[in-house]
Design an enzyme around this catalytic site. Structure first.
Site, PDB file in Angstrom:
ATOM      1  N   SER A 304      23.767  28.274  28.122  1.00  0.00           N
ATOM      2  CA  SER A 304      24.680  29.143  28.871  1.00  0.00           C
ATOM      3  C   SER A 304      24.469  30.617  28.578  1.00  0.00           C
ATOM      4  O   SER A 304      24.139  31.007  27.448  1.00  0.00           O
ATOM      5  CB  SER A 304      26.129  28.778  28.535  1.00  0.00           C
ATOM      6  OG  SER A 304      26.420  27.445  28.882  1.00  0.00           O
ATOM      7  N   HIS A 385      33.901  26.302  28.986  1.00  0.00           N
ATOM      8  CA  HIS A 385      33.371  25.130  28.276  1.00  0.00           C
ATOM      9  C   HIS A 385      34.266  24.702  27.116  1.00  0.00           C
ATOM     10  O   HIS A 385      34.489  23.494  26.910  1.00  0.00           O
ATOM     11  CB  HIS A 385      31.955  25.410  27.788  1.00  0.00           C
ATOM     12  CG  HIS A 385      30.947  25.462  28.899  1.00  0.00           C
ATOM     13  ND1 HIS A 385      30.640  24.367  29.664  1.00  0.00           N
ATOM     14  CD2 HIS A 385      30.180  26.487  29.375  1.00  0.00           C
ATOM     15  CE1 HIS A 385      29.728  24.702  30.576  1.00  0.00           C
ATOM     16  NE2 HIS A 385      29.445  25.973  30.413  1.00  0.00           N
TER      17      HIS A 385
END
Length: 479
Positions: A304, A385
């Site tokens: 990410s 997340h």
């Protein structure tokens, strides 16, 4: 195919109803485009006419809005904010009635009085053929005006509440996107990719066609060929530390089964659905599909971006006074101003090796100690997340050396790990008190580096850590 035919048939039916209803209405309702005529149509839509005429008015109103100028649309949004709201006196009277004599009847009266007429307006507007997509687009336009006019926030709240119910998870359909997917959808995947640019059809094929690549998207029956959100996945045998290891490499030993699914790009497609989260549902269902298709998969991680890290660090360095960074560390970080610093690191130029430990330590503080006003991490990707129950697994040095990666995060990327046995526990810890569950290696980065001190003058989205939050961050995590 059947779904598309059914939607097409329904839209044709609604168009037919709209045409018949139009014949029953005064021609004055279908005059020239302008703010006044849009408001006339809006009032007519709320007047309680029959179903057929309501469909005709809704369709005409959407046509007028599409042709209207920016000022005319803004005038319409202000009309919605000022005139289509609950009657304050009636709400107050109903509230007093409920407080004086609580009952089902008095509660029903209060609920009816406080119900926003804007909600009913948008429900009726949605009668028009293809209206759902138009209303989503309308909200995207509305969002662009919110900062300039705070009164429009009430309109947006009503619209977001309604769209949240319309785009409930129960209505969403998960589809795999592959090289056989219709070109109209593939074009949108290229256009909507928000993390790692897709450079044309050949690049797209490299992400969809190989056996070790997957792409999944959520669709809604009212927006048949419009993806709402999609995720790109690489099937690998280890957790990657650079984006090039994902985008530029493919497994050629397909006899050896993959063990790791890497979610390397998640893109929201519809600006008008901002604030309506689909990502948590998407990842959970994709994991189920992947495990069913490839039982050898045991590890599920992301690679990410860290989109706000460089901005936060700029704020730290811009502060006059004590921040916890000594002169040598400031001098080391000043190397980031040289556009050739990455090349210097690659060549092992004198002093360049000092950047890595300093940046990684600051990154650990950014994730584990820095908090926004709501006591959550400031990084938007981290919030997503971690809120879904992931663990902050690893901070990767020089993982993305693209122009964007260097501009936003000085090349850093992170892995979030979804351990299926810990997701619920991690989610609860984050939801209850903002706990960021992190691996031992990430916590070690925090403990080994210089601590940014508390600065009361800083606040807001990129706030610096308080002493209490930094202490708490150093004490939590997961092995």
């Amino acid at each position: 195919m059947g779904e598309r035919v059914n939607v097409s048939f329904f839209q044709e039916l609604m168009n037919s109803i709209a045409e018949q209803g139009r014949a029953l209405l005064p021609k004055a309702l279908f005059g020239t485009v302008g703010g006044d005529s849009i408001e006339v149509l809006a009032r007519a839509l709320m007047s309680g006419r029959g179903e057929a005429s309501g469909v005709a008015i809704a369709r005409q109103l959407l046509l007028q809005l599409k042709k209207a100028s920016t000022d005319e649309r803004l005038q319409f949004y202000r009309f919605l904010a000022d005139e289509l709201q609950p009657d304050a006196a009636e709400v107050a009277d109903a509230a007093r009635g409920y407080l004086d004599q609580p009952s089902e009847k008095s509660l029903a009266r209060l609920q009816s009085a406080s119900y926003s007429p804007r909600m009913e307006f948008f429900r009726r507007l949605n009668l028009a053929p293809g209206a759902t997509a138009e209303i989503v687009a309308l909200r995207a336009d509305l969002l662009r005006h919110l900062k300039a006019d705070e009164a429009l926030a009430a309109v947006d709240r009503d619209l977001q509440r309604l769209l949240t119910s319309w785009f409930n998870r129960g209505f969403l359909v998960l589809r795999r996107i592959d090289w056989q997917t219709p070109a109209a959808i593939l074009e949108k995947i290229i256009a909507y990719e928000a993390v790692h640019e897709i450079r044309g059809w050949d690049d797209l094929r490299r992400r969809l066609d190989p056996k070790d690549r997957r792409c999944f998207a959520f669709f809604h029956p009212a927006l048949v060929d419009e993806p709402l959100i999609f995720v790109e996945v690489a099937l690998m045998r280890e957790i990657p530390g650079t984006i090039s290891a994902v985008l530029d490499a493919h497994r050629d030993d397909h006899d050896v089964p993959p063990t790791t699914a890497v979610f390397y790009s998640i893109s929201n497609c519809q600006e008008g659905l901002k604030g309506i989260s689909f990502g948590n549902f998407l990842l959970k269902q994709v994991v189920e599909d992947l495990v069913r298709d490839t039982p050898s998969l045991k590890t599920f991680v992301t690679l990410s971006p860290v989109p706000s890290f460089a901005r936060w660090l700029d704020r730290v360095l811009a502060i006059d006074g004590e921040t916890g960074l000594d002169p040598e560390e400031r001098a080391t970080l000043a190397r980031l101003n040289d556009p050739r610093w990455v090349d210097d690191v690659a060549k092992g130029a004198p002093g360049s090796e000092e950047l890595k430990p300093v940046l990684l330590s600051l990154a650990a503080q950014y994730f584990l100690a820095v908090r926004s006003a709501d006591e959550r991490p400031v990084d938007p990707v981290a919030r997503f997340h971690l809120g879904n129950g992931a663990r902050l697994e690893r901070v990767n040095w020089l993982a993305d050396t693209s122009e964007r990666g260097l501009r936003e995060a000085h090349g850093l990327m992170v892995n979030y790990r979804y351990d299926l046995g810990e997701i619920e526990r991690n989610h609860e810890a984050y939801a209850q008190d903002g706990t960021v569950v992190a691996s031992r290696s990430v916590r070690a980065l925090l403990k080994s580096g210089t601590q940014i001190t508390d600065l009361a003058a800083t606040s807001g989205l990129l706030a610096l850590p308080s002493a209490a939050s930094a202490k708490r961050a150093r004490s939590m995590g997961s092995d």
